[in-house]
Design an enzyme around this catalytic site. Structure first.
Site, PDB file in Angstrom:
ATOM      1  N   LYS A 152       8.935 -25.591  -9.931  1.00 56.45           N
ATOM      2  CA  LYS A 152      10.384 -24.802 -10.077  1.00 56.45           C
ATOM      3  C   LYS A 152      11.594 -25.888  -9.364  1.00 56.45           C
ATOM      4  CE  LYS A 152      11.832 -20.737  -7.650  1.00 56.45           C
ATOM      5  NZ  LYS A 152      11.394 -19.707  -6.447  1.00 56.45           N
ATOM      6  N   SER A 227      11.716 -15.085  -8.213  1.00 58.35           N
ATOM      7  CA  SER A 227      12.689 -16.097  -8.564  1.00 58.35           C
ATOM      8  C   SER A 227      11.666 -17.192  -9.374  1.00 58.35           C
ATOM      9  CB  SER A 227      13.253 -16.393  -7.388  1.00 58.35           C
ATOM     10  OG  SER A 227      12.633 -17.280  -6.443  1.00 58.35           O
ATOM     11  N   ILE A 248       9.455 -15.587  -0.986  1.00 52.38           N
ATOM     12  CA  ILE A 248      10.115 -14.725   0.239  1.00 52.38           C
ATOM     13  C   ILE A 248      10.311 -13.249   0.166  1.00 52.38           C
ATOM     14  CG2 ILE A 248      12.606 -15.018  -0.434  1.00 52.38           C
ATOM     15  CD1 ILE A 248      12.921 -15.733   2.244  1.00 52.38           C
ATOM     16  N   GLY A 249       9.912 -12.730  -1.182  1.00 51.33           N
ATOM     17  CA  GLY A 249       9.949 -11.115  -1.515  1.00 51.33           C
ATOM     18  C   GLY A 249       8.991 -10.938  -2.575  1.00 51.33           C
ATOM     19  N   GLY A 250       8.523 -11.930  -3.258  1.00 53.21           N
ATOM     20  CA  GLY A 250       7.639 -11.621  -4.455  1.00 53.21           C
ATOM     21  C   GLY A 250       7.770 -12.572  -5.477  1.00 53.21           C
ATOM     22  N   SER A 251       8.359 -13.676  -5.032  1.00 53.82           N
ATOM     23  CA  SER A 251       8.833 -14.778  -5.980  1.00 53.82           C
ATOM     24  C   SER A 251       7.680 -15.526  -6.661  1.00 53.82           C
ATOM     25  CB  SER A 251       9.802 -15.543  -5.502  1.00 53.82           C
ATOM     26  OG  SER A 251      10.890 -14.906  -5.108  1.00 53.82           O
TER      27      SER A 251
END
Length: 568
Positions: A152, A227, A248-251
């Site tokens: 990434k 992300s 951090i939330g599903g990335s």
């Protein structure tokens, strides 16, 4: 380190870190228009694609399911290489059957194809990657375990721009590699591709004003997730067999699920986080993690063990000094008789999953119910709506000020999902110190309550959806509850593919939604619209039980014949 080893180390690292070998868009004296900056980035990306040899021609008439296109372009050897799982590739390379140069060039070519099909690459690194591969072939034939790896864009590489998808950060150039890359380079990895990410890094999709939207290889009308959506799409296209994402939330899990690959969100403080380019780097309320996306479960284990064998906590003392445990972790394993108590959560009682998700989980439960070594236990969710209120309040403790400043500095437009998570999110506001403390107490009380529910249920691991549906249409991934839940709890979570959306997964016409979020999600679904989208599952464990989660997934796959078999 011996003088010979030191010289080898320096040679191998110089081939990666030298800016002359890894050209990036030059910093400009003034920021200029956001469109001109974006165009320069796109031009640079296209130049790196053009440097791949033999060159990849433009692709016209791209089908909705683009996954079969590479087989019409690549050679038989290139297809064999790029469709091999990472653990098998390492064996073939270590034996001398394949050279690092062969493998690297095959992945460069397939990554270039993937970019033309789904728009997932920010730049390829052909000169440096092939130079490093040649060095590895020459010096590490007997000792190294080389493997091409993608990353990434937000993960720092010395001498290369790192913009975190903000136009105003277009000329930020780190002077050192991220800690995780140094470890992987020492292990013989070859960095050859950097991948797309969304504006703010806080979407469950991938769209930015640099590169536009990254789409799904299996259905280009749908999202790749986010992300780490560039990584997900590249691995899904087999333009990479092992990539680095953050979560951090599903990335990590959203793109892994959407693209039919494996992804692990480890427990926080296990893998090194030094050397990231992002906003809110000092925030500790909700910790981001770094982790792998891979074409195989073996690749996940290889990634984790390689990093933890390097004892990253010595350089990065905030990490927990916990090696990767190789001893069996499931109950009864040490006696040769596994007894797995599998919790199953089919619905979080906030947003009801679409028919393909429920069908896949029900099929798995039905098959597992006939296996005496596995006890299936229905798990009742514990206030998942409260979890979202807490985590979405803690994500942006400054009220989104850093994101707003980074977007406003270039006057680039806000992407729809940036607006959704920051300016349209009723829980986002600038918090006082007292408010942060109070929310942190709520977070910890919620964690305590969930731990009690888990203990009372008696489960070892929990099977649940990755999201409220398969990969949704572009700009519509607005429900984070099935992934962010585990970020709040900081539980390790592994995603694996099991099926695809089938024509028989018909929409429910008489369903009465529970709330506006549920209504929005329900109205998205149509079996034709979602055709061919991968369907994945999520396996969750308690904190620092990462190995147990991986072992449990291996066990389930063995019993069920997964992935994909019997479900497609």
């Amino acid at each position: 380190m011996s003088s010979l080893a030191s010289a080898l180390y320096a040679r191998l690292h110089s081939s990666l870190a030298s800016p002359s070998m890894l050209p990036s868009p030059p910093p400009s004296a003034s920021i200029g228009s956001w469109k001109s900056i974006a165009q320069r980035a796109q031009n640079h990306r296209d130049e790196t694609l053009a440097a791949v040899q033999p060159p990849i021609s433009d692709i016209t008439d791209i089908p909705q399911d683009s996954t079969s296109v590479p087989e019409t372009i690549l050679t038989a050897d290139e297809l064999s290489i790029t469709e091999s799982d990472p653990e098998k590739l390492i064996t073939r390379m270590a034996s001398g059957e394949l050279s690092s140069v062969q493998v690297t060039n095959a992945f460069l070519r397939r990554a270039a194809i993937a970019q033309k099909l789904v728009n997932c690459v920010t730049e390829l690194l052909p000169e440096a990657a092939l130079g490093r591969a040649a060095s590895l072939d020459a010096y590490l034939k007997e000792h190294g375990k080389p493997l091409p790896i993608s990353t990434k864009e937000m993960i720092n590489i010395a001498g290369l721009t790192c913009n975190a998808a903000f136009i105003s950060w277009h000329d930020r150039v780190p002077d050192s590699n991220a800690h995780i890359l140094d470890i992987l380079l020492d292990a013989g990895c070859i960095l050859y591709a950097r991948t797309t990410q969304p504006q703010t890094l806080m979407h469950l999709e991938t769209s930015s004003n640099y590169y536009g939207t990254t789409v799904n290889p299996f259905n280009r009308n749908l999202t790749s997730g986010g992300s780490s959506g560039g990584e997900g799409a590249l691995v899904g296209m087999r333009g990479s067999c092992l990539g680095i994402g953050t979560d951090i939330g599903g990335s990590i899990r959203s793109p892994a699920a959407n693209n039919g690959v494996y992804g692990l969100r480890p427990t926080s403080k296990r893998l090194p986080m030094q050397g990231m380019t992002a906003t809110m780097l000092g925030s500790e309320h909700i910790l981001p993690v770094i982790g792998p996306l891979s074409t195989s479960l073996g690749g996940i284990k290889l990634f984790m063990k390689t990093l933890l064998d390097a004892q990253p906590w010595i350089r990065e003392p905030s990490l927990v000094p916990l090696p990767w445990k190789t001893a069996p972790q499931l109950p009864g394993s040490e006696k040769g008789k596994v007894k797995l108590r599998l919790g199953v959560l089919t619905d979080d009682h906030v947003v009801r999953p679409h028919p393909p998700i429920r069908r896949a989980i029900n099929d798995i439960v039905s098959k597992l119910s006939g296996i005496p070594e596995i006890e299936v236990i229905p798990f009742v969710p514990y206030n998942h709506d409260e979890a979202w209120t807490i985590i979405s309040s803690l994500y942006f403790a400054d009220g989104g000020a850093e994101e707003k400043a980074a977007i406003g500095a270039s006057r680039e437009p806000w992407r729809p999902l940036s607006k959704f998570i920051i300016t349209e999110n009723p829980n986002v506001k600038a918090l006082s110190i007292k408010e942060i403390w109070d929310l942190t107490i709520r977070r910890d009380e919620y964690r305590d309550g969930y731990a009690r529910r888990w203990t009372e249920s008696g489960i070892d691991v929990l099977l649940c959806p990755v999201g409220p549906g398969a990969a949704p249409p572009i700009d519509s991934a607005r429900y984070w509850g099935y992934t962010a839940q585990w970020n709040l709890l900081d539980y390790p979570t592994l995603v694996a593919p099991v099926s695809k959306v089938l024509p028989t997964d018909v929409a429910e016409t008489e369903y009465q939604p529970r709330n506006e979020q549920d209504r929005y999600n329900h109205q998205l679904y149509d079996a034709v619209k979602y055709a061919n989208a991968p369907v994945s599952i999520q396996l969750v464990g308690r904190r620092y039980e990462d190995e147990k989660v991986v072992e449990a997934m291996e066990y389930l796959q063995e019993k069920l014949g997964l992935p994909w078999a019997e479900y497609v």
